[in-house]
Write an enzyme that holds these catalytic residues in place. Sequence first.
Site, short mmCIF file in Angstrom:
data_model
loop_
_atom_site.label_atom_id
_atom_site.label_comp_id
_atom_site.label_asym_id
_atom_site.label_seq_id
_atom_site.Cartn_x
_atom_site.Cartn_y
_atom_site.Cartn_z
N SER A 136 0.85 -1.18 0.00
CA SER A 136 0.00 0.00 0.00
C SER A 136 0.89 1.23 0.00
O SER A 136 1.77 1.36 0.85
CB SER A 136 -0.89 -0.02 1.25
N LYS A 162 -1.08 -0.91 -4.37
CA LYS A 162 -2.30 -0.20 -3.99
C LYS A 162 -1.95 1.26 -3.76
O LYS A 162 -1.01 1.57 -3.04
CB LYS A 162 -2.90 -0.83 -2.73
N LEU A 163 -2.71 2.13 -4.41
CA LEU A 163 -2.46 3.56 -4.28
C LEU A 163 -3.55 4.20 -3.42
O LEU A 163 -4.75 3.98 -3.68
CB LEU A 163 -2.45 4.23 -5.66
N LYS A 164 -3.18 4.98 -2.43
CA LYS A 164 -4.14 5.73 -1.66
C LYS A 164 -4.58 6.94 -2.50
O LYS A 164 -3.74 7.63 -3.09
CB LYS A 164 -3.52 6.20 -0.34
N ASN A 192 -10.44 5.23 1.30
CA ASN A 192 -10.66 5.38 2.75
C ASN A 192 -11.80 6.32 3.08
O ASN A 192 -11.64 7.26 3.89
CB ASN A 192 -9.37 5.82 3.46
N GLU A 215 -11.31 0.56 -3.77
CA GLU A 215 -11.61 0.18 -2.39
C GLU A 215 -12.22 1.34 -1.60
O GLU A 215 -11.67 2.43 -1.57
CB GLU A 215 -10.32 -0.30 -1.70
N ASP A 240 -13.99 -2.19 2.65
CA ASP A 240 -13.07 -2.37 3.78
C ASP A 240 -13.79 -1.92 5.04
O ASP A 240 -14.44 -2.72 5.72
CB ASP A 240 -11.78 -1.57 3.50
N LYS A 264 -10.29 -7.93 7.16
CA LYS A 264 -9.40 -7.60 8.27
C LYS A 264 -10.00 -8.19 9.54
O LYS A 264 -11.12 -7.82 9.91
CB LYS A 264 -9.26 -6.08 8.43
N GLY A 292 -4.45 -4.92 5.55
CA GLY A 292 -3.41 -4.70 6.54
C GLY A 292 -3.67 -3.44 7.34
O GLY A 292 -4.36 -2.53 6.87
C1 NPQ Z 1 -6.56 0.38 4.61
N1 NPQ Z 1 -4.33 -0.09 5.50
O1 NPQ Z 1 -6.53 -0.57 3.85
C2 NPQ Z 1 -5.57 0.58 5.71
C3 NPQ Z 1 -5.44 2.03 6.07
C4 NPQ Z 1 -4.45 2.38 7.17
C5 NPQ Z 1 -2.28 -0.84 4.51
O2 NPQ Z 1 -3.61 0.84 3.63
C6 NPQ Z 1 -1.60 2.95 11.28
C7 NPQ Z 1 -2.36 1.85 11.48
C8 NPQ Z 1 -1.73 3.61 10.11
C9 NPQ Z 1 -3.27 1.43 10.50
C10 NPQ Z 1 -2.80 3.86 7.94
C11 NPQ Z 1 -3.47 0.07 4.50
C12 NPQ Z 1 -2.65 3.20 9.12
C13 NPQ Z 1 -3.43 2.11 9.32
C14 NPQ Z 1 -3.66 3.47 6.98
C15 NPQ Z 1 -4.35 1.70 8.32
O3 NPQ Z 1 -7.48 1.18 4.51
MG MG Z 2 -8.66 0.24 2.98
#
Ligand code: NPQ
Ligand code: MG
Length: 369
Positions: A136, A162-164, A192, A215, A240, A264, A292
Amino acid sequence: MKLASVELLRLEMPLVSPFRTSFGLQTGRDVLVVVVHTTDGVSGYGECVALADPVYNEEYVHGAAYVLAQYLVPPVLAEPHLTATRVAGLTHGVVGHRMAKGALELAVLDAQLRTANLSMVDYLGGVREKVDVGVSVGITDTVEELVELVGGYRAQGYRRIKLKIQPGFDVAPVAAVRAAVGSELALQVDGNTAYRAKDLGHLRQLDAFDLLLIEQPFEHDAISLHAELARRCQTPICLDESLTSAARTAEAIGAGACSVVNLKAGRMGGYLEARRAHDVATALDTPVWCGGMLETGLGRAANLALASMPGFTLPGDISASDRYYAEDVTEPFVQVDGQIAVPDGPGIGVTVREDVLADVVRSRQLIRE
Ligand code: NPQ
Ligand code: MG
């Protein structure tokens, strides 16, 4: 199994690089770890995936520690014939707080399996010795910086990126990355919950980039809005934050709000509910992948066991330890050619590095009956 005591540890884990998402910038993790000690001298570990602030969901580390000490640990500590399957029932009176419950259930499961000399992968019904993993990648200041970062992870062997994204940082960065990596690389995006109904038309533009999935663009409870986007888009929609149980997962799939599931365990209250959600999605021919939460090696080990189950057919956000941490509290997980080996030792199958733990632990709270 009977518990003698429970410890709540708080670890300060700096990230190797800042991680920006639509809900903010993370530079480190305040990690809550539940450690159960049985009367037979066996210890079990469970990592809580709540963030320091209630920005991913309503939970936050300090609150989780309080709810554990005040409400969740006492009935579990008092149970004379404890098993992991009993934790949900013993804590049922507490509404919500799934990430706190999940950490306690995992610690009990780890102790139970270590006592029985059984691995979590065998307990869950895992079928893979290695799992495909992705990475990610956070929001960057410039598109150029993002393309460079992605190039680095590809060079490391990651096969899925995976791109935010967020409003104002979506179509252009995705276009630039796709142009840079070519058509082969598996690419997906994660909003998100940052988008709203007015963005429906805009998000359709992402169909141009042959993405694996989009997502959670909309809010936690925006199931019908996700279904509307799914009707308008070619690109599969993945949920998610919205999927907090196996029942919610079945409802969302039934409503056409998602055709892929990010699973998750902490978000669902533990690995036992996550297994039920896996079974529901598989029965509904819906692929799942393991999400994750920047776990340490403790949570990462458990996620690898989960991701080895048959229905996990897409690469997970279970990156190598060095994606996030210079030093991990377990032996580091290494990614080779886009895969990571699934631990097969007793319990979650990893050993805690007490030397590293001693460096990062900031507080210990011991709870006895
Ligand atoms: C998700 N995870 O899928 C989350 C978002 C996320 C890997 O993108 C600290 C703890 C910082 C949990 C930042 C990934 C975080 C976190 C982003 C979860 O949406
Ligand atoms: Mg997510």
